[in-house]
Motif scaffolding. Structure first.
Motif, mmCIF file in Angstrom:
data_model
loop_
_atom_site.group_PDB
_atom_site.id
_atom_site.type_symbol
_atom_site.label_atom_id
_atom_site.label_comp_id
_atom_site.label_asym_id
_atom_site.label_seq_id
_atom_site.Cartn_x
_atom_site.Cartn_y
_atom_site.Cartn_z
ATOM 1 N N ALA A 176 10.322 -0.440 -4.964
ATOM 2 C CA ALA A 176 10.203 1.015 -5.094
ATOM 3 C C ALA A 176 10.430 1.460 -6.531
ATOM 4 O O ALA A 176 9.647 2.233 -7.093
ATOM 5 C CB ALA A 176 11.204 1.701 -4.164
ATOM 6 N N TYR A 177 11.503 0.971 -7.140
ATOM 7 C CA TYR A 177 11.841 1.403 -8.498
ATOM 8 C C TYR A 177 10.850 0.874 -9.527
ATOM 9 O O TYR A 177 10.546 1.537 -10.519
ATOM 10 C CB TYR A 177 13.264 0.964 -8.843
ATOM 11 N N ALA A 178 10.351 -0.324 -9.297
ATOM 12 C CA ALA A 178 9.349 -0.877 -10.217
ATOM 13 C C ALA A 178 8.071 -0.052 -10.180
ATOM 14 O O ALA A 178 7.462 0.227 -11.223
ATOM 15 C CB ALA A 178 9.058 -2.328 -9.866
ATOM 16 N N LEU A 179 7.659 0.362 -8.994
ATOM 17 C CA LEU A 179 6.462 1.186 -8.869
ATOM 18 C C LEU A 179 6.642 2.527 -9.582
ATOM 19 O O LEU A 179 5.717 3.026 -10.228
ATOM 20 C CB LEU A 179 6.135 1.430 -7.393
ATOM 21 N N LEU A 192 1.921 9.490 -7.791
ATOM 22 C CA LEU A 192 2.943 8.649 -7.169
ATOM 23 C C LEU A 192 4.258 9.417 -7.049
ATOM 24 O O LEU A 192 4.697 10.070 -8.001
ATOM 25 C CB LEU A 192 3.158 7.383 -7.996
ATOM 26 N N PHE A 193 4.886 9.328 -5.883
ATOM 27 C CA PHE A 193 6.140 10.035 -5.618
ATOM 28 C C PHE A 193 7.167 9.056 -5.069
ATOM 29 O O PHE A 193 6.836 8.210 -4.228
ATOM 30 C CB PHE A 193 5.905 11.157 -4.601
ATOM 31 N N LEU A 194 8.404 9.166 -5.529
ATOM 32 C CA LEU A 194 9.494 8.331 -5.022
ATOM 33 C C LEU A 194 10.587 9.211 -4.430
ATOM 34 O O LEU A 194 11.140 10.071 -5.114
ATOM 35 C CB LEU A 194 10.090 7.464 -6.140
ATOM 36 N N PHE A 198 0.453 9.258 -3.081
ATOM 37 C CA PHE A 198 1.219 8.208 -2.417
ATOM 38 C C PHE A 198 2.710 8.498 -2.535
ATOM 39 O O PHE A 198 3.190 8.875 -3.602
ATOM 40 C CB PHE A 198 0.908 6.833 -3.019
ATOM 41 N N ALA A 199 3.414 8.288 -1.428
ATOM 42 C CA ALA A 199 4.856 8.507 -1.397
ATOM 43 C C ALA A 199 5.567 7.208 -1.067
ATOM 44 O O ALA A 199 5.246 6.553 -0.067
ATOM 45 C CB ALA A 199 5.210 9.565 -0.366
ATOM 46 N N ILE A 252 10.194 2.236 3.201
ATOM 47 C CA ILE A 252 11.129 1.122 3.106
ATOM 48 C C ILE A 252 12.312 1.382 4.037
ATOM 49 O O ILE A 252 12.950 2.436 3.966
ATOM 50 C CB ILE A 252 11.630 0.956 1.657
ATOM 51 N N THR A 253 12.596 0.442 4.933
ATOM 52 C CA THR A 253 13.672 0.645 5.890
ATOM 53 C C THR A 253 14.218 -0.687 6.390
ATOM 54 O O THR A 253 13.519 -1.706 6.374
ATOM 55 C CB THR A 253 13.192 1.490 7.086
#
Length: 251
Positions: free
Chosen positions: A50-53, A86-88, A168-169, A204-205
């Motif tokens: 997630a953080y790399a993206l 892109l959204f995190l 994208f989330a 992610i879960t």
């Protein structure tokens, strides 16, 4: 139709002992209106992905590629990735003292779109999104995440998602720390965003409980930095029944 494509992604993280490789060649394609669930045991590299993206400076993409509609995300800065769509939603959202929720959201929307939203439309959209997420109107005047409960932080992340409308989330353990009611409300927000904007979701879960509300099209099992197995929703149910032991034995 948009596509987020991850190819042979190798990522390392900076530690006190130096750089440590966490992801060892991850491949994945996510299309508009698809939900991909990333599952796996602790320490498997899910949050690293997630953080790399998103472009976190602590994480280095050593090789491989990430493209959004053919454009190279790896060469983009964090804000450029956000503008590209892109959204995190972070697992542990940070406090931003001195910045109110309403100012933060409008500034974010302006930065993403390249122009400020019309005030009347923005006020209406913000009010409706907060109502849908069962957020008290007074919440808008509070400082970002300062003194927020775990549930309030996660609702604020989904509030951003609904208003910013990314392509994208990436949702990094959005279900962690939520009670049943908050989990349902947050999940409804994600589903609403999918219905209205056709976003692709990378969810992610650790657990399958959120997948009862947000139905995955694809499930990827990440173990020790590699995709160990892929499948449909039935794979999530198998993980619920059997756990990750069979992957750890063979890893």
């Amino acid at each position: 139709m948009s596509t987020l494509s991850i190819r042979d992604l190798v990522v390392s993280v900076e530690t006190e002992a130096g750089a440590k490789e966490i992801l060892h060649g991850v491949n994945m394609d996510i299309s508009s209106n698809e939900t991909h669930a990333i599952m796996g045991p602790n320490g498997s590299g899910k949050s690293t992905l997630a953080y790399a993206l998103a472009g976190h400076p602590k994480y280095t993409i050593d090789s491989g590629s990430v493209t959004l509609d053919g454009e190279d995300l790896v060469e983009m800065s964090v804000d450029e990735r956000a503008k590209a769509g892109l959204f995190l939603a972070m697992q542990y959202p940070v406090e931003v003292p001195g910045v109110t929720v309403t100012n933060f959201l409008r500034a974010s929307k302006t930065a993403i779109d390249g122009e400020a939203p019309k005030l009347r439309t923005w006020t209406k959209d913000l009010s409706q999104a907060m109502k849908d997420l069962r957020i008290d109107p007074e919440f808008a005047a509070r400082n970002v995440n300062e003194g927020f409960s775990g549930g309030e932080k996660k609702r604020h992340e989904i509030l951003q998602l609904e208003l910013l409308k990314p392509k994208f989330a990436v949702l990094d353990e959005t279900d962690s720390g939520l009670d049943v009611d908050a989990l349902r409300i947050v999940s409804e927000g994600v589903n609403r965003a999918k219905e209205t904007t056709d976003i692709g979701v990378l969810l992610i879960t650790h657990y399958t409980r959120i997948l009862r509300y947000i139905k995955p099209d694809h499930v990827h099992v990440l173990v020790k930095g590699k995709v160990a197995e892929e499948g449909g929703p039935e794979l999530a149910q198998r993980l619920e029944d059997e756990g990750y032991d069979r992957f750890l034995v063979n890893a």
